[in-house]
Structure formats: structure tokens, C-alpha cells
Design a protein around this motif. Sequence first.
Motif, PDB file in Angstrom:
ATOM      1  N   ALA A 167       3.630 -19.446 -43.613  1.00 52.56           N
ATOM      2  CA  ALA A 167       3.148 -19.425 -44.737  1.00 52.56           C
ATOM      3  C   ALA A 167       3.034 -17.844 -45.430  1.00 52.56           C
ATOM      4  O   ALA A 167       3.371 -17.619 -46.462  1.00 52.56           O
ATOM      5  N   LEU A 168       2.393 -16.983 -44.514  1.00 52.82           N
ATOM      6  CA  LEU A 168       2.193 -15.636 -44.902  1.00 52.82           C
ATOM      7  C   LEU A 168       3.490 -14.973 -44.981  1.00 52.82           C
ATOM      8  O   LEU A 168       3.615 -13.990 -45.770  1.00 52.82           O
ATOM      9  N   VAL A 169       4.445 -15.193 -44.139  1.00 53.80           N
ATOM     10  CA  VAL A 169       5.887 -14.728 -44.284  1.00 53.80           C
ATOM     11  C   VAL A 169       6.535 -14.946 -45.687  1.00 53.80           C
ATOM     12  O   VAL A 169       7.048 -14.097 -46.192  1.00 53.80           O
ATOM     13  N   LEU A 170       6.344 -16.116 -46.060  1.00 56.08           N
ATOM     14  CA  LEU A 170       6.937 -16.633 -47.198  1.00 56.08           C
ATOM     15  C   LEU A 170       6.083 -15.867 -48.546  1.00 56.08           C
ATOM     16  O   LEU A 170       6.763 -15.388 -49.269  1.00 56.08           O
ATOM     17  N   LEU A 171       4.901 -15.706 -48.461  1.00 53.47           N
ATOM     18  CA  LEU A 171       4.058 -15.019 -49.378  1.00 53.47           C
ATOM     19  C   LEU A 171       4.477 -13.535 -49.485  1.00 53.47           C
ATOM     20  O   LEU A 171       4.577 -12.911 -50.547  1.00 53.47           O
ATOM     21  N   GLY A 172       4.373 -12.915 -48.098  1.00 51.66           N
ATOM     22  CA  GLY A 172       4.838 -11.467 -48.026  1.00 51.66           C
ATOM     23  C   GLY A 172       6.288 -11.422 -48.549  1.00 51.66           C
ATOM     24  O   GLY A 172       6.453 -10.265 -49.327  1.00 51.66           O
ATOM     25  N   SER A 173       7.154 -12.315 -48.590  1.00 49.32           N
ATOM     26  CA  SER A 173       8.412 -12.202 -49.176  1.00 49.32           C
ATOM     27  C   SER A 173       8.253 -12.063 -50.869  1.00 49.32           C
ATOM     28  O   SER A 173       9.093 -11.457 -51.340  1.00 49.32           O
ATOM     29  N   GLY A 174       7.490 -12.748 -51.110  1.00 54.51           N
ATOM     30  CA  GLY A 174       7.004 -12.886 -52.532  1.00 54.51           C
ATOM     31  C   GLY A 174       6.669 -11.428 -53.030  1.00 54.51           C
ATOM     32  O   GLY A 174       6.856 -11.058 -54.090  1.00 54.51           O
ATOM     33  N   MET A 175       5.676 -10.796 -52.224  1.00 58.58           N
ATOM     34  CA  MET A 175       5.275  -9.508 -52.550  1.00 58.58           C
ATOM     35  C   MET A 175       6.372  -8.556 -52.558  1.00 58.58           C
ATOM     36  O   MET A 175       6.520  -7.728 -53.388  1.00 58.58           O
ATOM     37  N   LEU A 176       7.276  -8.584 -51.533  1.00 57.68           N
ATOM     38  CA  LEU A 176       8.448  -7.874 -51.553  1.00 57.68           C
ATOM     39  C   LEU A 176       9.298  -8.141 -52.788  1.00 57.68           C
ATOM     40  O   LEU A 176       9.998  -7.064 -53.361  1.00 57.68           O
ATOM     41  N   SER A 177       9.253  -9.008 -53.103  1.00 66.53           N
ATOM     42  CA  SER A 177      10.102  -9.395 -54.336  1.00 66.53           C
ATOM     43  C   SER A 177       9.675  -8.601 -55.519  1.00 66.53           C
ATOM     44  O   SER A 177      10.381  -8.272 -56.405  1.00 66.53           O
TER      45      SER A 177
END
Length: 457
Positions: free
Chosen positions: A54-64
Amino acid sequence: MTGVPSRERRRRDVPWRVPSWRDPLVARATGVVGGPLGRHAVVGRHGLAGVAAALVLLGSGMLSLGVWQKGHCLMKGWSTPDQFWRACYSDVPVVHVSSPLADRLLPWSGDIPSSQPPLPGLVMWLLAQVSPQAGTGLGAQQGVFVGWILLALVLLGAGVVAAVALRPRDPWRAAHLALSPVLVPLALVSTDLLGVVLTLLALWAWQRGRPWLAGALLGWALLVRPFPLLVLLALVLVAVRDGRPLRAAQAVVGAALAALVLLVPLVAVQPRALTAAEQWWSQGAGYGALQMLPRLVGFPLLTTASTWVAVGGWVAAVALAVLLSRRTRLGAVQLAAASTAVVALTAPSLSVQSGMWLLPLLVLSVRPWWEHLVWAAAETLHFVATWLHIAFDSDPGRGLPPLAYAVVVLLRALAWAWLLWRIADERAPFRTPPPGGSPPAARSAPVPAAGRPRPAA
């Protein structure tokens, strides 16, 4: 036997801490995903892997969001002063087109060697090799920048997994890395994320009782920035204090050997690969540092004075860490935070991306999210102010004048000092492995079925 209220019983039985039950700010923020976790929710059904995913997915959103923030330069190119007005500057494409990297050579080649540290320079060289285009055109800039975006996604994922493994009883602390607002403006400015992740992996290795690996990872992180040296110092001091000098020696030797394994062949191929270290002794006060304040008000420090202030800061930081390790029971994270504060406040330069290096300390601390957000606001303000101040020479009517930038630098320094002091003042030390070897793997406690009574003694 006395009964235990349902909510309190459920909180005691969960395998790890639930942020929305403990942090009021997190509880309010969860409104966008349905509100805080309910009292009958089953916590830990998917284990730590579920939290990490879940956190990796959310972190990918922050990088986006970071890609979106750099979108103007990504589409139009990194040109001066446009990249400053749009606050979309990035070392990766700019160094590429202004160094031999454009010809797919090492950045320290040519008549004017780049000032990139060894490991970032090598990463940029590899990005140049895999970029579809060479040269200095828009396509070449886009190619290396997109390559760094993809690599940053992998690195952030590895950093989040390491952060979750470091705090198995409080895995959502890794959100201080994955969801940090500073990722949006800072993560793609430079390759510092590589050093941050190496530091987190080193701390994981240390916690697992692998000092050789921890030292090696910190040795490579040192080739990005000097901040990991303070982490290594803190680990060594805690190990010596706890009667484990061999573990401390293994970490130091591992760091030295790992750095040499990379540096020796690099220097043999390109002797000027240590240009950044050489320039550190001769650079004057730079952006973001308190040492720049005299220059901003019209009385710049001499280069020699700036260098000696920085050297004195490192000496004071080491002395402070040694003193605290002998007189207190502070953990490695707290010692690293205290020494980092001294180094940061006396540094000759504290660039915008330096804020990335506070994230590992936040992950391993117990600071609430509101403190993180206050510091992140100061970082974001400094990020925008730096580019506007650099662009001031191009258009004084639109740029940020020196005195205004001085105020921003001072506010940022206060935010750093305040946050690092809060971390250093904690009494929850970073756990180190027992003398007999690595600790057993963390196991999640079983979660009883919702509503099942469980008496308390």
C-alpha cells in the motif's frame, strides 16, 4: 478478572500500531479514504507485505506529483531562466547537457570536469548510456530524466520496504517516507534519493545483525553525500557503549572497503572523479546555508573562513555525539539527529535537496505528522524561494531579493534545528541486535476475531 472496554482491548490485540488511533492529524486525513479504522476492523490480515504494498503504491503517487511539478521543463526543456521561474530545475538533465555526459562520457572528462560526487556521477553516466538519444537536445534531456524517474520509483519502493522492515511493530511509520510532501519538489531534483535509500537499507542490515553489510551500504551512501557518515558514527558509538566494539569495527571497515571498491577503479579510469571533494575545501557559502546570510546582507564571508566554519561544525558534531553517547542512553537515531543539526547549521551549502536526508530519521523516530508537515512547509517554501532568488539577476522585478531570501533561509534553518532537536530529545532508541547475533524475525501477533471476549488479568 475485570473486563476491558472493547475499543481498548482491540487496540491492545492488534499486531502493530494503527496511526489513525494515535495521531489526530492522521485520523482527520483518513476522511478521504473513509475515515479512521473502526473498532472491529481486522488489523494485520495481509501482514507487513500488505502495508508495504500500500505504501509503495502511495509513494508512486507522490513521485507522480513530482513529475507533474516538473512537467513544464519535461515538455519544454530545461532552459535558463525559465527553469527557475517554473521551479522545475533538476540536476539530472542540466548536468547531462552541460558536461561530457551529453557524449555518453564520464562527467569528469573534458577540460572542465563536473563537480558531481562519484556515485551520482556514475548513475548519471548509466542513464546517459540507456537514453535513446545523445547530445544536448530536448530528446536527450527527456530521455535521461525519464530514466531517472523510473529508477526513482524502484529506489523509493526499496526504501519503503526497508522502512517497514525496520519498524515491524509500527510499519505505517514508513509513510513518513512514502507520503512525505517533500518528495514532490525534491525527489527528482537530484539523485540524492539513492543515498537516502542506501542509508535505510544500511540501518535495516544493522538491525538484522549484519554490520559488514550495513557498513558497506553506508560507504556507498557516503559517495552521494556526507550525511551518512553521521549515521555510521552514531551506530559505532552505540555499539561501543553497549560493549560490542567488534561490531563497530566491522561496520567501519565495511564502509571503507565498499567505498574503495568503487573509488579505486573509478579514479584509475578518471582521476578527476574526486573533483567534488576537492572543491568542498575551496567553495564559498552557497544556497540554503546560514553561512550565506552575511553575503545576502552585503558582507560575505571569506572562502577560508567558510571552510573553517564547516570543519569546526563537523568537529563539534562528532564531539557532541561522543559526549551524548557517554552521558545518556540515546539511541543511534537520536545521536545522528543531534550531530546532523550541528553539521547542517554550520555547512557552507545546504541545497534544496538536502531535506531528503531527514526522512530516514523521521521514519525511525516517533514524531507526529504535524511536526513533519511544519518542517515540510519550510522546505517547500525554501525550494520555491531559492529558484526565485537565482532568477532575481535575470529580472529583479519578478525575482526574490537577497533580504527576502535571507529570511527564508533563516526560517528553514530554524525548522531543521527544531525538528532534529525533537528527534534527538526522544527516549525511544533505535533497536540494535543482541550481542549473540541477529534478532529473530518479527512475527505479527494473531488477531482475534471481532467481538471475541478476551479477559485481562
